[in-house]
Design an enzyme around this catalytic site. Structure first.
Site, mmCIF file in Angstrom:
data_model
loop_
_atom_site.group_PDB
_atom_site.id
_atom_site.type_symbol
_atom_site.label_atom_id
_atom_site.label_comp_id
_atom_site.label_asym_id
_atom_site.label_seq_id
_atom_site.Cartn_x
_atom_site.Cartn_y
_atom_site.Cartn_z
ATOM 1 N N GLN A 1 -8.327 0.636 21.930
ATOM 2 C CA GLN A 1 -6.957 0.146 22.083
ATOM 3 C C GLN A 1 -5.931 1.067 21.437
ATOM 4 O O GLN A 1 -4.784 1.150 21.889
ATOM 5 C CB GLN A 1 -6.848 -1.268 21.502
ATOM 6 C CG GLN A 1 -7.613 -2.309 22.296
ATOM 7 C CD GLN A 1 -7.140 -2.389 23.740
ATOM 8 O OE1 GLN A 1 -5.976 -2.679 24.019
ATOM 9 N NE2 GLN A 1 -8.041 -2.117 24.681
ATOM 10 N N HIS B 1 -3.964 3.714 23.595
ATOM 11 C CA HIS B 1 -2.829 3.367 24.455
ATOM 12 C C HIS B 1 -1.615 4.249 24.168
ATOM 13 O O HIS B 1 -0.920 4.679 25.085
ATOM 14 C CB HIS B 1 -2.443 1.897 24.257
ATOM 15 C CG HIS B 1 -3.143 0.956 25.170
ATOM 16 N ND1 HIS B 1 -2.863 0.855 26.505
ATOM 17 C CD2 HIS B 1 -4.120 0.052 24.936
ATOM 18 C CE1 HIS B 1 -3.628 -0.065 27.059
ATOM 19 N NE2 HIS B 1 -4.411 -0.562 26.130
ATOM 20 N N GLU C 1 -1.188 -9.385 20.688
ATOM 21 C CA GLU C 1 -1.274 -9.396 22.150
ATOM 22 C C GLU C 1 -2.717 -9.661 22.587
ATOM 23 O O GLU C 1 -2.988 -10.544 23.400
ATOM 24 C CB GLU C 1 -0.806 -8.043 22.687
ATOM 25 C CG GLU C 1 -0.932 -7.919 24.200
ATOM 26 C CD GLU C 1 -0.631 -6.507 24.684
ATOM 27 O OE1 GLU C 1 -0.511 -6.325 25.913
ATOM 28 O OE2 GLU C 1 -0.531 -5.581 23.851
ATOM 29 N N HIS C 2 -3.644 -8.877 22.052
ATOM 30 C CA HIS C 2 -5.067 -9.045 22.314
ATOM 31 C C HIS C 2 -5.752 -9.490 21.034
ATOM 32 O O HIS C 2 -5.535 -8.894 19.977
ATOM 33 C CB HIS C 2 -5.710 -7.733 22.764
ATOM 34 C CG HIS C 2 -5.006 -7.042 23.880
ATOM 35 N ND1 HIS C 2 -4.167 -5.956 23.687
ATOM 36 C CD2 HIS C 2 -5.022 -7.277 25.219
ATOM 37 C CE1 HIS C 2 -3.694 -5.559 24.855
ATOM 38 N NE2 HIS C 2 -4.193 -6.341 25.799
ATOM 39 N N ASP D 1 -8.333 -5.887 30.406
ATOM 40 C CA ASP D 1 -7.350 -4.889 30.836
ATOM 41 C C ASP D 1 -7.579 -4.433 32.266
ATOM 42 O O ASP D 1 -6.638 -4.006 32.939
ATOM 43 C CB ASP D 1 -7.411 -3.664 29.915
ATOM 44 C CG ASP D 1 -6.600 -3.844 28.644
ATOM 45 O OD1 ASP D 1 -5.862 -4.836 28.544
ATOM 46 O OD2 ASP D 1 -6.706 -2.991 27.746
ATOM 47 N N HIS E 1 31.980 -38.014 34.005
ATOM 48 C CA HIS E 1 30.602 -38.410 34.245
ATOM 49 C C HIS E 1 30.482 -39.929 34.375
ATOM 50 O O HIS E 1 29.741 -40.440 35.227
ATOM 51 C CB HIS E 1 29.706 -37.940 33.091
ATOM 52 C CG HIS E 1 29.328 -36.492 33.156
ATOM 53 N ND1 HIS E 1 30.260 -35.484 33.078
ATOM 54 C CD2 HIS E 1 28.116 -35.890 33.293
ATOM 55 C CE1 HIS E 1 29.643 -34.317 33.156
ATOM 56 N NE2 HIS E 1 28.342 -34.528 33.297
#
Length: 435
Positions: free
Chosen positions: A249, A252, A319-320, A353, A412
């Site tokens: 990871q 990335h 995120e993960h 992924d 109203h």
């Protein structure tokens, strides 16, 4: 909590925002004012490409022919997994109606947005999977028109496998234009496409900022930053697999945080010792990214017990999130803040992924504390409706009139008054705000 940091990050994902906001705002304003002419100028400047922007059927066919058959099979395998999972997700939302009071019916209806724009990154890496994830999910949702924008290779065009993936997953238009200019083209409806109702997909900081700036004028999946991943591991975890997953990871990007949280210091030290060698074996670009991410953004944290580990993970809202620890059901029940969860050594973020079926467009930078990732639901509007008999609306009208007057909203109240007067002319109602 007594968190012991064996490795502490020098930077965070928000450390280098710089002048991105001003740059993106200027580009968007220019493209909105001058349209396709400006978009093409930015494409030539940033994409280093002045070829055809809108791919023709012939160009799509030619690009698809360049994709090896084995890769085509893999793309179709991934598409089918993602499609089936999206169909199951769609089945969790249904049109309903409910009689809230006798004669007064309220309902819910799920309507897909008409036009979806899918951004597919192709700069640092060629994200074939992003085309599969975004287009397939929009197609299952029922969007009438799906556009894909991706950065072309200078002097060459779009990567053939991205073209093939976008096409077989259901894209109606494929555009060789990336960056802010690609996002703007979808948002403003340039090059013959309808204005996008929602723009989804990952991208660099300029793409993310363009989506953030346009949010409100168009829908977006989420405001995203650099991808991040956290691993929860106990004493029985395999240190080589843990280290490999962290490195996988970190590649990335230079600013992609990875975190290890454990209650076993020997495991943490073992992983720390393994990571540099694993990074060194990567290809040049991947190695450079992973080295910087590990050096500046990675953390290794030792906690007292699994409850403290879980609390730490929830604070980070990754995120993960991977769990390589005993009693997976406990972790599934306990953990509450993550984009996507990977339980046990037998699964990994890489599966999610690329091909497992769950979506890889996920919340970053702590956003998992309040939102989930891309799903079929993001492409759908949940709207409500109501219908009533005159008798069924009688009590609702009285309550509406009195609440409105208590709020000071006389208009109203009058909308309820006139109906009561018309439908029940012989009855008297106390519609004042006083008790």
């Amino acid at each position: 909590m007594a968190r012991n940091y064996l490795k502490k990050a020098a930077l965070t994902s928000r450390s280098d925002a710089g002048e991105t906001t001003a740059i993106v705002a200027g580009i968007l304003a220019d493209i909105e004012e001058r349209g396709e002419e400006a978009a093409l100028e930015y494409a030539k400047k940033f994409d280093k490409y002045d070829g055809n922007v809108q791919l023709t059927p012939e160009e799509i066919e030619a690009a698809s022919a360049l994709v090896p058959e084995k890769l085509k099979e893999d793309i179709l395998f991934a598409r089918d997994n993602i499609r089936r999972f999206a169909e199951v997700q769609k089945g969790t939302v249904s049109d309903v109606e409910y009689e809230v009071n006798p004669g007064f019916i309220a309902g819910q209806k799920a309507i897909p947005v008409a036009a979806a724009g899918c951004y597919v990154p192709a700069g640092r890496y060629r994200h074939i999977a992003s085309a599969i994830m975004t287009v397939t999910t929009a197609k299952v949702a029922g969007c009438e028109h799906i556009t894909v924008c991706s950065a072309p290779q200078p002097g060459v065009g779009l990567y053939p496998a991205i073209v093939y993936a976008a096409h077989v997953c259901g894209a109606d238009k494929i555009m060789a234009i990336g960056g802010v200019q690609g996002v703007a083209s979808m948002a403003f409806g340039l090059f013959g496409q309808p204005k996008a109702n929602i723009i989804v997909g990952p991208g660099n900081q300029f793409v993310a900022e363009a989506k953030r700036t346009l949010y409100g004028r168009v829908g977006i999946d989420m405001i995203a930053g650099p991808t991040d991943s956290l691993i929860l591991a106990d004493k029985d975890a395999d240190p080589h697999i843990v280290a490999t997953d962290l490195v996988s990871q970190a590649e990335h990007g230079y600013n992609s945080p990875v975190w290890l949280v454990t209650d076993d210091q020997p495991l943490a030290e073992d992983v720390l010792a393994r990571v540099p060698d694993l990074i060194a074996k990567l290809p040049d670009l991947n190695r450079e990214n992973a080295e910087a991410a590990w050096r500046d953004y990675a953390e290794v944290i030792v906690c007292d017990d699994r409850e403290e580990m879980a609390a730490t993970s929830d604070d980070y809202a990754p995120e993960h999130l991977t769990v390589q620890a005993a009693d997976l059901d406990w972790w599934l029940e306990r953990l509450s803040c993550y984009g996507s969860l990977f339980l046990g050594e037998e699964t990994t973020v890489s599966y999610g992924d690329k091909a497992a079926g769950t979506n890889h467009v996920l919340p970053t930078s702590g956003a998992a504390s309040y939102t989930g990732g891309l799903s079929v639901h993001k492409f759908m509007k949940i709207v409500t409706w109501q219908r009533a008999t005159r008798e069924g609306a009688k009590q609702v009208a009285q309550a509406t009139a009195r609440i409105s007057r208590l709020e000071g909203m006389e208009g109203h109240a009058l909308a309820a008054d006139v109906r009561l007067a018309k439908y029940f002319p012989t009855e008297n109602f106390d519609l004042s705000a006083e008790g």
